[in-house]
Structures are given as structure tokens and as C-alpha cells.
Motif scaffolding. Structure first.
Motif, PDB file in Angstrom:
ATOM      1  N   ARG A  86       0.840  -1.194   0.000  1.00 39.15           N
ATOM      2  CA  ARG A  86       0.000   0.000   0.000  1.00 39.15           C
ATOM      3  C   ARG A  86       0.873   1.240   0.000  1.00 39.15           C
ATOM      4  O   ARG A  86       1.821   1.346   0.784  1.00 39.15           O
ATOM      5  CB  ARG A  86      -0.915   0.014   1.232  1.00 39.15           C
ATOM      6  N   PHE A  87       0.589   2.161  -0.884  1.00 40.78           N
ATOM      7  CA  PHE A  87       1.383   3.374  -1.000  1.00 40.78           C
ATOM      8  C   PHE A  87       0.697   4.533  -0.288  1.00 40.78           C
ATOM      9  O   PHE A  87      -0.511   4.743  -0.444  1.00 40.78           O
ATOM     10  CB  PHE A  87       1.604   3.731  -2.472  1.00 40.78           C
ATOM     11  N   GLU A  88       1.475   5.254   0.495  1.00 39.75           N
ATOM     12  CA  GLU A  88       0.971   6.434   1.199  1.00 39.75           C
ATOM     13  C   GLU A  88       1.202   7.650   0.308  1.00 39.75           C
ATOM     14  O   GLU A  88       2.234   8.322   0.379  1.00 39.75           O
ATOM     15  CB  GLU A  88       1.701   6.597   2.543  1.00 39.75           C
ATOM     16  N   LEU A  89       0.242   7.920  -0.555  1.00 41.52           N
ATOM     17  CA  LEU A  89       0.393   9.011  -1.509  1.00 41.52           C
ATOM     18  C   LEU A  89       0.203  10.360  -0.831  1.00 41.52           C
ATOM     19  O   LEU A  89      -0.693  10.536  -0.011  1.00 41.52           O
ATOM     20  CB  LEU A  89      -0.609   8.855  -2.654  1.00 41.52           C
ATOM     21  N   GLU A  90       1.039  11.307  -1.213  1.00 45.49           N
ATOM     22  CA  GLU A  90       0.953  12.662  -0.691  1.00 45.49           C
ATOM     23  C   GLU A  90       1.389  13.641  -1.773  1.00 45.49           C
ATOM     24  O   GLU A  90       2.057  13.258  -2.742  1.00 45.49           O
ATOM     25  CB  GLU A  90       1.824  12.821   0.552  1.00 45.49           C
ATOM     26  N   THR A  91       1.010  14.881  -1.603  1.00 47.83           N
ATOM     27  CA  THR A  91       1.435  15.917  -2.534  1.00 47.83           C
ATOM     28  C   THR A  91       2.860  16.339  -2.196  1.00 47.83           C
ATOM     29  O   THR A  91       3.143  16.741  -1.069  1.00 47.83           O
ATOM     30  CB  THR A  91       0.496  17.132  -2.464  1.00 47.83           C
ATOM     31  N   VAL A  92       3.744  16.243  -3.171  1.00 46.37           N
ATOM     32  CA  VAL A  92       5.157  16.554  -2.945  1.00 46.37           C
ATOM     33  C   VAL A  92       5.702  17.239  -4.188  1.00 46.37           C
ATOM     34  O   VAL A  92       5.263  16.967  -5.310  1.00 46.37           O
ATOM     35  CB  VAL A  92       5.948  15.263  -2.619  1.00 46.37           C
ATOM     36  N   LEU A 103      11.714  15.620  -4.135  1.00 50.62           N
ATOM     37  CA  LEU A 103      12.080  14.261  -4.538  1.00 50.62           C
ATOM     38  C   LEU A 103      13.500  14.216  -5.099  1.00 50.62           C
ATOM     39  O   LEU A 103      14.274  13.300  -4.794  1.00 50.62           O
ATOM     40  CB  LEU A 103      11.083  13.733  -5.571  1.00 50.62           C
ATOM     41  N   LEU A 104      13.849  15.218  -5.904  1.00 50.36           N
ATOM     42  CA  LEU A 104      15.189  15.256  -6.477  1.00 50.36           C
ATOM     43  C   LEU A 104      16.245  15.492  -5.398  1.00 50.36           C
ATOM     44  O   LEU A 104      17.323  14.882  -5.417  1.00 50.36           O
ATOM     45  CB  LEU A 104      15.271  16.347  -7.545  1.00 50.36           C
ATOM     46  N   SER A 162       7.735  22.737 -11.679  1.00 52.23           N
ATOM     47  CA  SER A 162       7.267  23.394 -10.457  1.00 52.23           C
ATOM     48  C   SER A 162       5.968  22.806  -9.927  1.00 52.23           C
ATOM     49  O   SER A 162       5.619  23.016  -8.766  1.00 52.23           O
ATOM     50  CB  SER A 162       7.074  24.894 -10.713  1.00 52.23           C
ATOM     51  N   LEU A 163       5.239  22.064 -10.784  1.00 50.57           N
ATOM     52  CA  LEU A 163       3.957  21.512 -10.353  1.00 50.57           C
ATOM     53  C   LEU A 163       4.173  20.355  -9.383  1.00 50.57           C
ATOM     54  O   LEU A 163       5.019  19.483  -9.621  1.00 50.57           O
ATOM     55  CB  LEU A 163       3.163  21.022 -11.565  1.00 50.57           C
ATOM     56  N   PRO A 164       3.428  20.288  -8.283  1.00 52.08           N
ATOM     57  CA  PRO A 164       3.567  19.168  -7.347  1.00 52.08           C
ATOM     58  C   PRO A 164       3.002  17.882  -7.939  1.00 52.08           C
ATOM     59  O   PRO A 164       2.116  17.909  -8.803  1.00 52.08           O
ATOM     60  CB  PRO A 164       2.761  19.624  -6.134  1.00 52.08           C
ATOM     61  N   VAL A 165       3.515  16.760  -7.474  1.00 48.02           N
ATOM     62  CA  VAL A 165       3.046  15.455  -7.945  1.00 48.02           C
ATOM     63  C   VAL A 165       2.498  14.660  -6.773  1.00 48.02           C
ATOM     64  O   VAL A 165       2.705  15.010  -5.612  1.00 48.02           O
ATOM     65  CB  VAL A 165       4.191  14.669  -8.618  1.00 48.02           C
TER      66      VAL A 165
END
Length: 398
Positions: A236-242, A247-248, A273-276
């Protein structure tokens, strides 16, 4: 009469003769006349046609035989989503097929309905996975637009294949789990023995071989378990806005020590610049595998570029090395389990052959895609996408 091509008869059915009670109807194609509404059953035979239409009737019968002999189920609708025809395979799946009735009255599966609607609206081929047509069965759906504005959907039964895949994953996971304890013991005892004997002892070389191979098998079992968890959906992945920058930065910091030890120059290029929407730990695993791969094949004294750039509805991340590159015939298979471009070199470096496969399944689970580009003597670039975070997908459960 000019002979019609076989596939000119992908046109609506028409009811031409009554269906005999107690028999299953076939299907009849009408090449020129509009369809006549019919009840649940399809006509069993074609109506007699003038002699000069013999060639057309022969082609019509050939197409009817072809579609009815398919193991896959086929159903077609017009531009308004009304059922126009279906083959015997579709009739065996559901008894609710009625000409001129809305498709939703025949099948209630949302994925099939979505694929057909999108094929009609966009005039492009669409796909999906249907699980609500027949209880306990899974179908791969391919919907393609028809020239008259409607669409045809082909349903392929994946149930047996998915069962075999699940059996394979369970077997690999169970074997890997059982191997963890003995491998840990072997590695631990070999390290203990190495600490108790003198450096010039002849037994030291043998113990070092045992320790090294036990450690390699341990890494392999861990990778097999990780791959099985991701493939099966157990992970299960804990998805969040980042942000891509975060990340880099995390990837560069964790790789800095390895880059320094191998005399590699790491460069970071962030143009997004857009969050993923991402699971930080999982994406860190992806970057780790790709950067380790770049370090392995890039060679000492070369550069490794880590970057991100915006693409349509997503952000594309990439890891670029400047090594010898990858021959084009290997590119389509790079993400397969245990696939190695240079088998001898991979084994010498202690790789398991599963890193890229794990990275692929993590990215796919995020709703992204992954690929590789390379040119001989000009290095290789591995690229993957992550969806841009929006209000809709940020609120979806993980």
C-alpha cells in the motif's frame, strides 16, 4: 453487383427470420438496410436475397462465421450507444443482449461502458479491465471506433491467466520468505567465523566466498518479496502531494556518498514546479535503483544527471548517464525480471536483475509510466512520469 469486401459488413444486424424456440440464435448482418428492432434473441439465419446479391451474402456469411468462431466476446454499438450486433461469445456471457437497446441494459460493468463511450467520443482505441460482467471473471476490454460513428468492443477472458500469475507470485513470495532465515544464519555464522580466524588462514578465502554469496542470495530474496508485494497490490502506498524539487533533493542526498566513492559527478536539473502525487519512500526506491544502475554502467569519472520536467498532466523525472549505452534490441526488455544486458558484468557487481522491474511496477502503481532511451557510446537515460497532484486525485484513497 460489385463484390463487397469482407469487413464492409461491420454494419447493424437486422432481424430477418424468427428464432426457433429452445435454440440459441446466431447473428445476421445487414449490409445496406437499417436495423429492425428485435427482442432478446438474434436471428438464426439470413433471408433469401436476389441472385445478384450472392457475392455479398457469401461475404456476410464468412464474417458471421469468423466472429462466431472467436473465443473473445464482441459487441458493437452505434453512436448513441445502442447495441447493433454481437457474436456468439457475447451471447454466452449474458442473455440480456437486445438489438437497439442501450448498452447499459446489456452489461453493467463501468469499465466496459467507459471504454466504449470514450472510443465513440474521441474516435480512438480505448482499453479497460472489466470485472462485473460475470461474477468471478476478469476481462480485458479493447474498444475501437467504427466508421459509422459507433464502436466495437472486444472482451478477452483473463481469469485463467490471472490465476496462474497469482499462483506464481504466491510461490515466489513463499519460497523467498522461507529462504530468509537460513540465508541470514549462513551469513551470520560465516561472518562470526571470519572474525575468529587469522587473516592469513587458508580457510578465510572459503568463508569469504560463503559470506558473499549468502549476502547476494539475501538481496535476491528481499527483491523478490518486494516485487511480489508490488505486483499483487499487497503493498500500500501512502500518496501525498510533494514537489519535484523535494524528490530530487532527497535522491541526490542519498546518492551523494555513492557518487563520491565512485568518482561520479552528480548534477541536478529541476525544471518542474507543479507538485506530484507520490509515496516518498517508494519513489526513493525507484531513484535508488536508477541511480545505482547509472553508477554501475556510467563508469568512474563520468557525470550522472538527475532531473525533472513538465509533460502533459504529469512530471517526467529522468536519470542520465554517459556510459557505453544500451543496444537498441535490449531496450524493450530492460524492465523484465532478471533481464540483463551484460550478464557477466551484472553478476560481478552483485546485481539481482530485479531493480528495474521493481521500479517499473512502483511507477505503474502510481499511475505513471517508465521507459529507457539510449544510443551506443552516448550513454542511457531512464525516464518515468508521476501524475500532477490535483484536488480530485489528492482526495482519493490510497
Amino acid at each position: 453487383m460489385k463484390r463487397h469486401g469482407l469487413f464492409r459488413f461491420f454494419a447493424p444486424f437486422q432481424r430477418t427470420s424468427p428464432t426457433q424456440p429452445g435454440t440459441r440464435s446466431g447473428m445476421t448482418l445487414a449490409a445496406t438496410e437499417p436495423p429492425i428492432p428485435a427482442p432478446a434473441a438474434f436471428p438464426a439465419s439470413t433471408q433469401d436475397v436476389p441472385e445478384n446479391d450472392f457475392d455479398g451474402q457469401q461475404d456476410q456469411r464468412q464474417l458471421e462465421t469468423l466472429l462466431n468462431s472467436m473465443q473473445d466476446a464482441v459487441i458493437a454499438v452505434d453512436a448513441e450507444g445502442r447495441v447493433q450486433w454481437a457474436n456468439q461469445g457475447m451471447l454466452e456471457l449474458t442473455q440480456r443482449v437486445r438489438l437497439q437497446a442501450p448498452l447499459v441494459e446489456t452489461v453493467r460493468d463501468p469499465e466496459l461502458l467507459r471504454a466504449v463511450k470514450e472510443a465513440v467520443d474521441t474516435r480512438t482505441v480505448r482499453g479497460g479491465r472489466a470485472i462485473a460482467i460475470v461474477s468471478g471473471k476478469t476481462f480485458d476490454v479493447t474498444a475501437a471506433p467504427l466508421p459509422d460513428g459507433g464502436a466495437v468492443a472486444v472482451l478477452r477472458d483473463l481469469t485463467e491467466r490471472e490465476l496462474l500469475e497469482k499462483t506464481r507470485r504466491d510461490f515466489i513470495a513463499n519460497v523467498s520468505h522461507e529462504l530468509r532465515t537460513p540465508l541470514t544464519n549462513i551469513q551470520g555464522y560465516s561472518e562470526t567465523l571470519l572474525d575468529t580466524i587469522s587473516p592469513d588462514s587458508p580457510q578465510r578465502e572459503f568463508l569469504e566466498i560463503i559470506r558473499k554469496n549468502a549476502a547476494r542470495m539475501g538481496r535476491l530474496t528481499e527483491d523478490l518479496l518486494a516485487l511480489a508485494r508490488v505486483e499483487s497490490g499487497e503493498k500500500r502506498f501512502e500518496l501525498e502531494t510533494v514537489t519535484p524539487e523535494d524528490l530530487l533533493r532527497d535522491a541526490a542526498q542519498n546518492f551523494a556518498e555513492t557518487a563520491s566513492g565512485r568518482d561520479l559527478k552528480l548534477e541536478v536539473k529541476d525544471q518542474a514546479s507543479l507538485p506530484v502525487l507520490a509515496d516518498r519512500d517508494a519513489i526513493h526506491h525507484v531513484f535508488g535503483n536508477l541511480l545505482e544502475n547509472a553508477a554501475k554502467y556510467g563508469g568512474p569519472g563520468t557525470r550522472v544527471i538527475l532531473g525533472a520536467r513538465p509533460v502533459e498532466d504529469a512530471v517526467e523525472f529522468y536519470v542520465q548517464d554517459f556510459g557505453p549505452g544500451i543496444p537498441s534490441e535490449h531496450l524493450p526488455r530492460l524492465f523484465e525480471r532478471f533481464y540483463r544486458v551484460d550478464k557477466a558484468r551484472s553478476r560481478e557487481s552483485g546485481g539481482t536483475g530485479l531493480g528495474l522491474s521493481i521500479a517499473k511496477h512502483i511507477v505503474l502503481a502510481h499511475g505513471g509510466s517508465i521507459r529507457a532511451e539510449s544510443e551506443l557510446n552516448h550513454g542511457a537515460t531512464f525516464l518515468f512520469t508521476l501524475p500532477v497532484a490535483t484536488e480530485e486525485n489528492s482526495s482519493e484513497p490510497t
